[in-house]
Design a protein around this motif. Structure first.
Motif, PDB file in Angstrom:
ATOM      1  N   PHE A  64       0.832  -1.199   0.000  1.00 48.52           N
ATOM      2  CA  PHE A  64       0.000   0.000   0.000  1.00 48.52           C
ATOM      3  C   PHE A  64       0.866   1.249   0.000  1.00 48.52           C
ATOM      4  N   TYR A  65       0.415   2.281  -0.735  1.00 47.07           N
ATOM      5  CA  TYR A  65       1.176   3.510  -0.889  1.00 47.07           C
ATOM      6  C   TYR A  65       0.337   4.714  -0.450  1.00 47.07           C
ATOM      7  N   ASP A  66       1.044   5.741   0.056  1.00 47.81           N
ATOM      8  CA  ASP A  66       0.357   6.984   0.390  1.00 47.81           C
ATOM      9  C   ASP A  66       0.288   7.886  -0.844  1.00 47.81           C
ATOM     10  N   HIS A  67      -0.225   9.105  -0.655  1.00 49.53           N
ATOM     11  CA  HIS A  67      -0.422   9.992  -1.803  1.00 49.53           C
ATOM     12  C   HIS A  67       0.883  10.447  -2.431  1.00 49.53           C
ATOM     13  N   ARG A  68       2.005  10.266  -1.712  1.00 44.96           N
ATOM     14  CA  ARG A  68       3.322  10.591  -2.263  1.00 44.96           C
ATOM     15  C   ARG A  68       4.039   9.359  -2.804  1.00 44.96           C
ATOM     16  N   ARG A  69       3.327   8.270  -2.901  1.00 36.74           N
ATOM     17  CA  ARG A  69       3.839   6.993  -3.398  1.00 36.74           C
ATOM     18  C   ARG A  69       4.853   6.363  -2.440  1.00 36.74           C
ATOM     19  N   CYS A  82      -9.658   4.724  -0.786  1.00 36.10           N
ATOM     20  CA  CYS A  82      -8.776   3.593  -1.050  1.00 36.10           C
ATOM     21  C   CYS A  82      -7.344   4.055  -1.297  1.00 36.10           C
ATOM     22  N   MET A  83      -6.404   3.377  -0.654  1.00 34.95           N
ATOM     23  CA  MET A  83      -4.994   3.637  -0.915  1.00 34.95           C
ATOM     24  C   MET A  83      -4.558   2.928  -2.194  1.00 34.95           C
ATOM     25  N   LEU A  84      -3.672   3.569  -2.932  1.00 34.57           N
ATOM     26  CA  LEU A  84      -3.058   2.917  -4.080  1.00 34.57           C
ATOM     27  C   LEU A  84      -2.346   1.668  -3.578  1.00 34.57           C
ATOM     28  N   HIS A  85      -2.514   0.549  -4.278  1.00 38.23           N
ATOM     29  CA  HIS A  85      -1.869  -0.685  -3.842  1.00 38.23           C
ATOM     30  C   HIS A  85      -1.597  -1.592  -5.032  1.00 38.23           C
ATOM     31  N   GLU A  86      -0.778  -2.606  -4.797  1.00 37.43           N
ATOM     32  CA  GLU A  86      -0.425  -3.545  -5.853  1.00 37.43           C
ATOM     33  C   GLU A  86      -0.146  -4.915  -5.255  1.00 37.43           C
ATOM     34  N   ALA A  87      -0.198  -5.934  -6.104  1.00 36.48           N
ATOM     35  CA  ALA A  87       0.246  -7.279  -5.746  1.00 36.48           C
ATOM     36  C   ALA A  87       1.543  -7.534  -6.493  1.00 36.48           C
ATOM     37  N   ARG A  88       2.627  -7.644  -5.759  1.00 30.25           N
ATOM     38  CA  ARG A  88       3.934  -7.809  -6.395  1.00 30.25           C
ATOM     39  C   ARG A  88       4.066  -9.154  -7.110  1.00 30.25           C
ATOM     40  N   THR A  89       5.046  -9.223  -7.973  1.00 29.14           N
ATOM     41  CA  THR A  89       5.279 -10.413  -8.785  1.00 29.14           C
ATOM     42  C   THR A  89       5.607 -11.619  -7.907  1.00 29.14           C
ATOM     43  N   VAL A  90       4.980 -12.737  -8.211  1.00 33.20           N
ATOM     44  CA  VAL A  90       5.318 -14.006  -7.565  1.00 33.20           C
ATOM     45  C   VAL A  90       6.585 -14.550  -8.227  1.00 33.20           C
ATOM     46  N   THR A  91       7.567 -14.904  -7.413  1.00 34.01           N
ATOM     47  CA  THR A  91       8.827 -15.407  -7.964  1.00 34.01           C
ATOM     48  C   THR A  91       9.080 -16.871  -7.644  1.00 34.01           C
ATOM     49  N   LYS A  92       8.280 -17.452  -6.750  1.00 35.36           N
ATOM     50  CA  LYS A  92       8.420 -18.878  -6.452  1.00 35.36           C
ATOM     51  C   LYS A  92       7.092 -19.420  -5.960  1.00 35.36           C
ATOM     52  N   ASN A  93       6.674 -20.547  -6.528  1.00 33.00           N
ATOM     53  CA  ASN A  93       5.440 -21.249  -6.186  1.00 33.00           C
ATOM     54  C   ASN A  93       4.193 -20.467  -6.597  1.00 33.00           C
TER      55      ASN A  93
END
Length: 229
Positions: free
Chosen positions: A179-184, A206-217
């Motif tokens: 999750f990120y604030d208004h200043r990223r 809502c806060m800006l947010h993301e699901a990071r890349t899965v790198t294993k499993n």
């Protein structure tokens, strides 16, 4: 009758969910962002993975920011199931939301549209916000519910699914919800834990947010929304 593969409205037989009277909220920022440990048991989480794999996922993608969209690359099942929504709500979530109000309105249940997401290695969901959904009859969603079905685990082993593939839910690397604030700047970084729920306010707060890349499993998530009226 076999469940419908992919997106659809035909109900499937879902695993039983035990009532959990002792669930506790862990705030990550304030009451608008919190986790709930052990929302599903390890057995429940694995059973949902097996069931969704037997139904079959459909790939979901988007073109990314250059086309005015959040980048999305995952696999999804989306269905309307009021019974499953009510079962999840009554299993312990209702009590946790008893004292949470939005503009004088109280939480009344979950959006019956239930989504399951699967992220394989290399898949992710870019930065975005979640919009409120008008469910009619005065009900509006204001919180996103994510239940991690895989992640750091309390048990060993692999999930055997009907197509004879094995999807390991152990030692998941990547896939954090950030999750990120208004200043990223980073407000919170949540690593998936098997059976843990993550809830955050959505809509105009809502806060800006993301699901990071899965790198294993493989990362599996159940998604719905908390409705208020």
């Amino acid at each position: 009758m076999a469940p419908k593969r992919g997106d659809g409205k035909r109900k499937s037989v879902w695993p039983a969910i035990k009532p959990k009277p002792d669930l506790q909220i862990t705030p990550l920022k304030d009451t608008h962002l919190f986790t709930v440990q052990n929302f599903f048991t390890a057995a429940e989480s694995k059973a949902f993975i097996e069931t969704t794999e037997s139904i079959g996922f459909v790939h979901q993608g988007s073109l990314g920011p250059t086309k005015g969209e959040a980048f999305r690359d995952n696999d999804r099942i989306s269905l309307d199931d009021p019974v499953l929504a009510e079962t999840i709500w009554e299993s312990g979530l209702k009590r946790l939301f008893a004292d949470i109000k939005i503009r004088g309105k109280v939480a009344v249940g979950l959006n019956p549209n239930i989504r399951f997401y699967r992220y394989m290695v290399g898949q992710k969901f870019g930065r975005h916000i979640d919009e409120s959904v008008d469910l009619g009859e005065g009900r509006m969603t204001h919180y996103t519910l994510l239940i991690y079905l895989s992640g750091s685990s309390r048990s060993k082993g692999k999930i055997d699914v009907s197509n004879n593939k094995e999807f390991s839910t152990q030692s998941l690397v990547g896939g954090e919800t950030v999750f990120y604030d208004h200043r990223r700047g980073v407000v919170a970084e949540v690593a998936p834990i098997e059976g843990m729920a993550l809830l955050h306010i959505h809509g105009d707060k809502c806060m800006l947010h993301e699901a990071r890349t899965v790198t294993k499993n493989v990362k599996y998530v159940l998604r719905s929304d908390v409705a208020f009226a």
